[in-house]
Motif scaffolding. Structure first.
Motif, PDB file in Angstrom:
ATOM      1  N   ILE A  55      10.928  25.314   3.948  1.00  0.00           N
ATOM      2  CA  ILE A  55      11.418  25.585   5.307  1.00  0.00           C
ATOM      3  C   ILE A  55      11.405  24.312   6.144  1.00  0.00           C
ATOM      4  O   ILE A  55      12.378  23.998   6.831  1.00  0.00           O
ATOM      5  N   ILE A  56      10.321  23.560   6.081  1.00  0.00           N
ATOM      6  CA  ILE A  56      10.244  22.325   6.869  1.00  0.00           C
ATOM      7  C   ILE A  56      11.268  21.319   6.375  1.00  0.00           C
ATOM      8  O   ILE A  56      11.855  20.582   7.160  1.00  0.00           O
ATOM      9  N   SER A  57      11.522  21.313   5.085  1.00  0.00           N
ATOM     10  CA  SER A  57      12.532  20.409   4.527  1.00  0.00           C
ATOM     11  C   SER A  57      13.942  20.780   5.018  1.00  0.00           C
ATOM     12  O   SER A  57      14.726  19.913   5.381  1.00  0.00           O
ATOM     13  N   GLN A  58      14.233  22.070   5.037  1.00  0.00           N
ATOM     14  CA  GLN A  58      15.553  22.547   5.448  1.00  0.00           C
ATOM     15  C   GLN A  58      15.735  22.534   6.960  1.00  0.00           C
ATOM     16  O   GLN A  58      16.839  22.292   7.452  1.00  0.00           O
ATOM     17  N   PHE A  59      14.667  22.843   7.671  1.00  0.00           N
ATOM     18  CA  PHE A  59      14.724  22.953   9.126  1.00  0.00           C
ATOM     19  C   PHE A  59      13.687  22.026   9.738  1.00  0.00           C
ATOM     20  O   PHE A  59      12.691  22.473  10.317  1.00  0.00           O
ATOM     21  N   SER A  60      13.907  20.749   9.597  1.00  0.00           N
ATOM     22  CA  SER A  60      12.977  19.750  10.114  1.00  0.00           C
ATOM     23  C   SER A  60      12.769  19.954  11.602  1.00  0.00           C
ATOM     24  O   SER A  60      13.713  20.192  12.353  1.00  0.00           O
ATOM     25  N   GLY A  61      11.523  19.911  12.012  1.00  0.00           N
ATOM     26  CA  GLY A  61      11.205  20.134  13.415  1.00  0.00           C
ATOM     27  C   GLY A  61      10.921  21.582  13.737  1.00  0.00           C
ATOM     28  O   GLY A  61      10.932  21.982  14.899  1.00  0.00           O
ATOM     29  N   SER A  62      10.629  22.383  12.725  1.00  0.00           N
ATOM     30  CA  SER A  62      10.298  23.798  12.944  1.00  0.00           C
ATOM     31  C   SER A  62       8.915  23.932  13.564  1.00  0.00           C
ATOM     32  O   SER A  62       8.015  23.161  13.269  1.00  0.00           O
ATOM     33  N   LYS A  63       8.769  24.937  14.407  1.00  0.00           N
ATOM     34  CA  LYS A  63       7.458  25.259  14.962  1.00  0.00           C
ATOM     35  C   LYS A  63       6.789  26.288  14.054  1.00  0.00           C
ATOM     36  O   LYS A  63       7.456  27.011  13.312  1.00  0.00           O
ATOM     37  N   THR A  64       5.472  26.352  14.160  1.00  0.00           N
ATOM     38  CA  THR A  64       4.704  27.260  13.307  1.00  0.00           C
ATOM     39  C   THR A  64       5.190  28.698  13.425  1.00  0.00           C
ATOM     40  O   THR A  64       5.323  29.399  12.435  1.00  0.00           O
ATOM     41  N   LYS A  65       5.475  29.141  14.650  1.00  0.00           N
ATOM     42  CA  LYS A  65       5.919  30.534  14.839  1.00  0.00           C
ATOM     43  C   LYS A  65       7.237  30.801  14.117  1.00  0.00           C
ATOM     44  O   LYS A  65       7.439  31.882  13.581  1.00  0.00           O
ATOM     45  N   ASP A  66       8.131  29.806  14.070  1.00  0.00           N
ATOM     46  CA  ASP A  66       9.408  29.970  13.382  1.00  0.00           C
ATOM     47  C   ASP A  66       9.220  30.024  11.861  1.00  0.00           C
ATOM     48  O   ASP A  66       9.873  30.801  11.171  1.00  0.00           O
ATOM     49  N   ILE A  67       8.315  29.194  11.363  1.00  0.00           N
ATOM     50  CA  ILE A  67       8.012  29.211   9.928  1.00  0.00           C
ATOM     51  C   ILE A  67       7.419  30.568   9.552  1.00  0.00           C
ATOM     52  O   ILE A  67       7.832  31.187   8.561  1.00  0.00           O
ATOM     53  N   ALA A  68       6.488  31.050  10.367  1.00  0.00           N
ATOM     54  CA  ALA A  68       5.846  32.344  10.106  1.00  0.00           C
ATOM     55  C   ALA A  68       6.860  33.484  10.143  1.00  0.00           C
ATOM     56  O   ALA A  68       6.821  34.378   9.288  1.00  0.00           O
ATOM     57  N   GLU A  69       7.773  33.451  11.092  1.00  0.00           N
ATOM     58  CA  GLU A  69       8.811  34.485  11.178  1.00  0.00           C
ATOM     59  C   GLU A  69       9.666  34.502   9.925  1.00  0.00           C
ATOM     60  O   GLU A  69       9.977  35.569   9.397  1.00  0.00           O
ATOM     61  N   GLN A  70      10.056  33.333   9.443  1.00  0.00           N
ATOM     62  CA  GLN A  70      10.894  33.265   8.251  1.00  0.00           C
ATOM     63  C   GLN A  70      10.160  33.771   7.016  1.00  0.00           C
ATOM     64  O   GLN A  70      10.782  34.329   6.115  1.00  0.00           O
TER      65      GLN A  70
END
Length: 79
Positions: free
Chosen positions: A26-41
């Motif tokens: 996720i961080i690789s695909q969506f660089s600059g993600s916040k923790t809440k966005d990673i958790a949602e995904q």
């Protein structure tokens, strides 16, 4: 899919579990993600994601002053 990795050591991509690999992806695909966005995904809570980011993935990722996560490119040549 959330997983507690407190007592495990990281030996590279092959030693990572699916949850850790999903966070890196996720961080690789969506660089600059916040923790809440990673958790949602991933469909889990922020605490589980933070536990891994500050634990077993320390050094593979870094957080800026806006609380956004990025890959540490020097450490992640294998990704």
């Amino acid at each position: 899919m959330c997983y507690n990795t407190k007592k495990r050591q990281r030996l590279g991509k092959e030693a990572m579990n699916n949850f850790e690999q999903a966070i890196i992806s996720i961080i690789s695909q969506f660089s600059g993600s916040k923790t809440k966005d990673i958790a949602e995904q991933l469909g889990c809570d922020k605490q589980s994601v933070n536990s891994v980011l500050y634990g077993s993935l320390r050094g593979y990722c870094y957080q800026d002053s806006s609380f956004k996560w990025f890959l540490n490119r020097k450490k992640n040549k294998i990704f």
